[in-house]
Design a protein around this motif. Structure first.
Motif, PDB file in Angstrom:
ATOM      1  N   UNK A  35       0.837  -1.200   0.000  1.00 51.85           N
ATOM      2  CA  UNK A  35       0.000   0.000   0.000  1.00 51.85           C
ATOM      3  C   UNK A  35       0.876   1.256   0.000  1.00 51.85           C
ATOM      4  N   UNK A  36       0.623   2.130  -0.959  1.00 51.66           N
ATOM      5  CA  UNK A  36       1.354   3.382  -1.031  1.00 51.66           C
ATOM      6  C   UNK A  36       2.675   3.308  -1.765  1.00 51.66           C
ATOM      7  N   UNK A  37       3.084   2.113  -2.171  1.00 51.07           N
ATOM      8  CA  UNK A  37       4.363   1.971  -2.878  1.00 51.07           C
ATOM      9  C   UNK A  37       4.266   2.553  -4.293  1.00 51.07           C
ATOM     10  N   UNK A  38       5.374   3.081  -4.778  1.00 50.28           N
ATOM     11  CA  UNK A  38       5.406   3.657  -6.126  1.00 50.28           C
ATOM     12  C   UNK A  38       5.640   2.551  -7.148  1.00 50.28           C
ATOM     13  N   UNK A  39       4.631   1.704  -7.303  1.00 52.70           N
ATOM     14  CA  UNK A  39       4.720   0.563  -8.221  1.00 52.70           C
ATOM     15  C   UNK A  39       3.501   0.575  -9.139  1.00 52.70           C
ATOM     16  N   UNK A  40       3.732   0.396 -10.420  1.00 49.89           N
ATOM     17  CA  UNK A  40       2.646   0.387 -11.382  1.00 49.89           C
ATOM     18  C   UNK A  40       2.542   1.721 -12.088  1.00 49.89           C
ATOM     19  N   UNK A  41       1.813   1.726 -13.164  1.00 50.62           N
ATOM     20  CA  UNK A  41       1.643   2.961 -13.905  1.00 50.62           C
ATOM     21  C   UNK A  41       1.276   2.692 -15.350  1.00 50.62           C
ATOM     22  N   UNK A  42       0.967   3.731 -16.077  1.00 52.07           N
ATOM     23  CA  UNK A  42       0.492   3.555 -17.456  1.00 52.07           C
ATOM     24  C   UNK A  42       1.538   2.950 -18.373  1.00 52.07           C
ATOM     25  N   UNK A  43       1.075   2.080 -19.250  1.00 52.41           N
ATOM     26  CA  UNK A  43       1.937   1.553 -20.305  1.00 52.41           C
ATOM     27  C   UNK A  43       1.085   1.256 -21.520  1.00 52.41           C
ATOM     28  N   UNK A  44       1.756   1.068 -22.655  1.00 51.05           N
ATOM     29  CA  UNK A  44       1.078   0.716 -23.898  1.00 51.05           C
ATOM     30  C   UNK A  44       1.893  -0.383 -24.560  1.00 51.05           C
TER      31      UNK A  44
END
Length: 200
Positions: A35-44
């Motif tokens: 929770x709260x970790x800077x993991x993940x994000x937009x990709x294509x």
């Protein structure tokens, strides 16, 4: 023994058990480890049919994310097998909840892992598993978004090579938020248990 004393002794034995049971029921759910970790994000990226796939396409679903490569001789097939066996077990026991989960395999070897190759690799484990590839730049962006690691090994005389990479299996939430690392190294039962704990 005096009945009054017996009654008091009985209460002193039972009361802690009752209080413990109540506190367990009233206890708030555990905070997700990531929770709260800077993991993940937009990709294509692209799927096995060559169709463009974006991170936002999975909004509303839990996502299991694994980064590996189809030509991996040992680690990746073992990890993905355990991951999907655990998911399959979870699906058998909780079909409605499993419908909210999308397992995803992302290659870290786009030079060799074409859409067709990725599709053949993932279909060997489950029709529920989506395989994604892309350009080196697209792959690099996705890997960095998940704080994962990969590097190309030395090329042999025959042109073959291995890829060094991290082995984390991420469980992400319906909003794309990080929840936990699935215990793939402990086997399918541990993966199923983790899914039962965090998917609701």
């Amino acid at each position: 023994m005096n009945p009054l004393v017996m009654s008091r002794n009985l209460v002193s034995l039972i009361l802690p058990v009752l209080l413990a049971a109540c506190s367990a029921q009233d206890a708030p759910p555990a905070e997700p480890p990531l929770a709260g970790a800077a993991i993940g994000g937009p990709f294509e990226l692209v799927d096995s049919s060559g169709k463009t796939v974006r991170w936002s396409d999975f909004d509303g679903k839990y996502r299991i994310m694994y980064f590996g490569y189809a030509y991996c001789p040992d680690v990746c097939p073992l990890d993905v097998q355990r991951m999907m066996q655990g998911y399959s077990s979870f699906k058998q026991d909780n079909p409605e909840l499993a419908a909210k989960v999308q397992p995803i395999f992302v290659t870290i070897d786009p030079a060799r892992d074409t859409p067709e190759v990725v599709g053949e690799f993932t279909s060997a484990f489950s029709d529920d598993l989506i395989g994604l590839t892309g350009t080196p730049e697209q792959i690099d962006k996705a890997v960095k978004a998940f704080a994962a690691y990969y590097a190309k090994g030395e090329t042999s005389e025959g042109g073959g090579y291995l890829m060094d990479h991290s082995r984390a299996t991420y469980l992400m939430g319906p909003k794309g938020e990080p929840i936990a690392l699935l215990r793939v190294d402990e086997g399918p039962a541990a993966v199923a248990a983790d899914l039962e704990k965090w998917v609701s």
